[in-house]
Write an enzyme that holds these catalytic residues in place. Structure first.
Site, mmCIF file in Angstrom:
data_model
loop_
_atom_site.group_PDB
_atom_site.id
_atom_site.type_symbol
_atom_site.label_atom_id
_atom_site.label_comp_id
_atom_site.label_asym_id
_atom_site.label_seq_id
_atom_site.Cartn_x
_atom_site.Cartn_y
_atom_site.Cartn_z
ATOM 1 N N ASP A 96 -8.996 -3.337 -7.623
ATOM 2 C CA ASP A 96 -8.711 -2.572 -6.407
ATOM 3 C C ASP A 96 -9.243 -1.150 -6.574
ATOM 4 O OD1 ASP A 96 -7.600 -1.231 -4.255
ATOM 5 O OD2 ASP A 96 -5.668 -2.249 -4.403
ATOM 6 N N HIS A 121 -8.251 -4.787 -1.675
ATOM 7 C CA HIS A 121 -7.032 -3.997 -1.715
ATOM 8 C C HIS A 121 -5.798 -4.847 -1.440
ATOM 9 C CE1 HIS A 121 -4.290 -0.739 -1.422
ATOM 10 N NE2 HIS A 121 -4.082 -0.935 -0.148
ATOM 11 N N SER A 160 0.816 -1.199 0.000
ATOM 12 C CA SER A 160 0.000 0.000 0.000
ATOM 13 C C SER A 160 0.861 1.264 0.000
ATOM 14 C CB SER A 160 -0.949 -0.057 1.193
ATOM 15 O OG SER A 160 -1.926 0.939 1.102
#
Length: 727
Positions: free
Chosen positions: A645, A690, A559
């Site tokens: 995502d 995600h 991330s």
């Protein structure tokens, strides 16, 4: 058991589902994270909560960035015997993976979200929401309340459960592995339970009871990853569903929290740096809500209740770190807040739990864990330093006013139960099963001096009997964003790496939250380069102290951690050999200039506003990974991305990969024959989540990549996996 959703430092970060899952089992699948989130592992002789990084913290609400593969070059031909060896290793891993997934129930049992209410335990069994009497919770004697297959979702799991005060209804939020979308179903409890209603895209939800003993469900609605609306609904003969509140500022989000004593339902409106809380009377939910304190830029606060007093965790005043204050419930405004307890410097408040006569603070001070027990009758404080191996708390549901149970874990050690007993004033450790990792590994706490002299903490794990650590492979972890701690939950593959001789290093750089709010402030906006300097200093310090060397050093992040990793690959590629990234945020500038993306406005406090502020724009250009790619040597990079995502556009990751491949090819052409170009691999996985942390396919690919890039024999890693199954 799954605890009630904590307000204190927790947020609905549904972007990281199943954080810290120890293993995956089909049809028994949680947030996280999420959460990252609420499943549990039970070891027959020793009950262990699934090692998560707790539920997501409010201070950790973050953008979590968003099978086909791309490579920057054609690999050189591999000898036939090498191909056979790799094939055998992959077959071996598949056998181990199968064994993990089919591990007998007497060793591991996966349990999803659970909650106790009255004399029952509510949980997921197979594809059903069920309940059983508390004393029979470990047996197969349960009542089926709802079959999740009725929703026609692919492998649904229960993310969260709430039971109405009088147990007439139960509400459950249901999700799937490959999507952030959710459905909240309300089941009427009777001799023949029946689904009364369902609501799409529910984020948080809580029950209260009105003056006429009618159950009222409050819930928040999430649209395009934004949560701005609060609804309230009733069922039965007086059915209604109405919007109760809408937040107008798109940079804020809304979530609900019911105080532990159920006296107040709080509506929490906040962004990354500012919050505002409204109280709904749990006895009169139709009355207008009461504002505690109007939002003040830079002031965060969260509320609990006990004996007609509000306990407020806030950063108001100096120093701008969290402190505990209190005021009478009928005079909630900020001018009435009295200081009750102040944290030490370099302290992060992980969580808070309120009891009849005690308040318990779970703290991280100078990168070590503590529990502070405050006596509310005499204002006494007892501070307990926890074992140095512990890196994370896992909170447990608790309705017993005499005890405070919790668990501790680390990246290589599964959770272990501890209970603080108020009457004895002592902390009791679970006895019985002792993990052999305590004798075969070491945990070290070191510091690196960054470019400006700031000391940056690191946590290092390695085998006790390792000799000549300079020749051992090193895997460095980093995050450094949103005031969110680097995840240090238990992961079996991390343990396997340590058993196979790897050194693991966790770098707690600025921008994260390990040392409190100021640590985050010193690594965001126009101080983001501090985190990059910290990361470089950590790796060079490790090398300088004899931990591995550049040719054996790998770096991993997910991330927003991809920002620092991508920036380091541009600025100091010579200190790395290989990198793995998952759903990485790599194109900060273009993303933050696109206000049509669902999270851009919420992210302005972290990255800045390059669209309207030239200073922010120029600063982002200095470190943005995509903007700073150039023809030079790079480490090999393996990127895992997810097809649908929603957090960050996949387009940005693909553009980064293509630009990086072009730079590598140009450098290879300029360097001439004999140059070994790095591998740049983009692996796009199907699905709309995600990060899927415990995907065996992903783990297999990443471990295989690291071993190949470092030229290591991967045979022993599979032996270690088998050994892990026996501990």
């Amino acid at each position: 058991m799954q605890q009630k959703t904590k307000l204190f430092l927790q947020a609905l970060k549904y972007s990281i589902p199943h954080l810290g899952k120890c293993m995956q089992k089909q049809h028994l699948n949680h947030c996280n994270f999420a959460d990252n989130y609420y499943s549990r592992i039970k070891l027959k002789k020793c009950h262990l909560t699934k090692c998560l990084q707790n539920k997501p913290k409010i201070s950790e609400l973050a953008r979590n960035i968003p099978s086909r593969s791309f490579s920057c070059k054609d690999r050189l031909p591999i000898k036939q015997e090498n191909e056979k060896s790799l094939s055998e290793n992959m077959d071996a891993f598949e056998k181990v993976r199968t064994k993990l997934e089919t591990q007998p129930q007497e060793e591991y049992e996966i349990i999803n979200a659970e909650v106790k209410h009255g004399g029952f335990v509510y949980y997921q069994e197979g594809c059903c929401l069920v309940r059983s009497k508390d004393e029979e919770a470990d047996n197969d004697n349960y009542e089926v309340l709802f079959n999740l297959e009725e929703l026609k979702l692919d492998q649904p799991f229960i993310d969260c459960i709430r039971v109405a005060p009088d147990e007439k209804y139960v509400a459950a939020k249901i999700r799937t592995e490959d999507s952030e979308a959710s459905i909240c179903v309300v089941v009427k409890l009777s001799d023949q339970p029946v689904m009364e209603a369902s609501f799409p895209n529910v984020s948080s939800f809580e029950w209260v009871k009105d003056e006429e003993d009618e159950d009222v469900l409050f819930y928040t609605f999430q649209r395009n990853l934004r949560c701005h609306d609060v609804y309230r609904a009733t069922f039965g003969d007086n059915k209604r569903n109405e919007r109760f509140y809408t937040e107008k500022d798109p940079s804020y989000f809304v979530f609900l929290y019911l105080t532990k004593d159920s006296r107040f339902l709080t509506i929490n409106i906040m962004n990354k740096t500012t919050s505002e809380v409204w109280l709904i009377d749990g006895l009169s939910p139709w009355d207008p809500p009461v504002l505690i304190q109007k939002r003040i830029h830079g002031v965060l606060y969260y509320v609990e209740h006990r004996d007609d007093e509000l306990y407020i965790l806030t950063n108001v005043g100096e120093p701008t770190e969290f402190k505990l204050m209190r005021t009478a419930a009928d005079t909630p405004a900020i001018m009435n807040w009295d200081l009750f307890f102040t944290m030490k410097r370099n302290t992060k408040v992980v969580d808070l739990d309120m009891f009849k006569d005690h308040c318990v603070l779970f703290l991280k001070h100078s990168n070590l864990l503590y529990v502070n027990v405050i006596g509310l009758a005499d204002d006494s404080v007892r501070s307990l330093k926890l074992p140095p191996w512990a890196c994370g708390f896992i909170m447990d549901t608790n309705s017993d006013p005499k005890n405070c149970p919790f668990q501790l874990c680390s990246p290589i050690r599964p959770p272990k139960y501890y209970t603080y007993k108020f009457a004895e004033g002592k902390l009791f450790e679970e006895t019985g099963h002792e993990d052999p990792i305590t004798k075969t590994s070491r945990v070290l706490r070191l510091e690196a001096k960054s470019k400006d002299g700031k000391l940056v903490p690191m946590t290092i794990f390695h085998k006790t009997d390792s000799e000549d650590l300079q020749k051992k492979p090193l895997l460095v972890h980093v995050y450094g964003a949103y005031g969110m701690d680097l995840k240090m939950n238990f992961r079996p593959e991390r343990r396997v790496l340590v058993d196979d001789g790897w050194i693991l290093a966790y770098c707690h750089v600025r921008g994260g939250g390990e040392l409190g709010l100021q640590w985050h402030a010193d690594g965001r906006l126009t101080k983001k380069l501090n985190g990059l300097a910290d990361l470089e200093a950590c790796i060079k310090t490790l090398h300088g102290q004899g931990f591995s060397q550049p040719s054996l050093t790998t770096l991993t992040a997910f991330s927003a951690g991809g920002v620092l990793v991508g920036a380091l690959c541009n600025s100091s590629p010579e200190i790395l050999r290989a990198v793995t990234l998952e759903a990485p945020f790599l194109d900060v500038l273009n993303t933050m200039m696109d206000t049509t993306l669902p999270l851009t406005l919420e992210e302005l406090e972290e990255w800045g506003n390059p669209s309207s502020d030239e200073k922010h724009k120029n600063y982002i250009k200095r470190y943005c990974p995509y903007q700073n790619i150039k023809p030079q040597h790079y480490p090999s990079i393996h990127i895992t991305a997810y097809e649908n995502d929603e957090r960050v556009p996949l387009k940005g990751i693909v553009n980064y990969t293509e630009k990086l491949k072009e730079a590598v090819m140009e450098h290879t052409k300029d360097t001439g024959e004999g140059y070994q170009a790095p591998n740049i691999i983009l692996d796009i996985q199907p699905g709309g989540n995600h990060v899927i942390e415990d995907s065996h396919k992903k783990i297999t690919a990443q471990i295989k990549f690291l071993y190949e890039e470092l030229g290591l024999d991967s045979t022993s890693v599979f032996e270690d996996l088998k050994k892990y199954l026996k501990f």
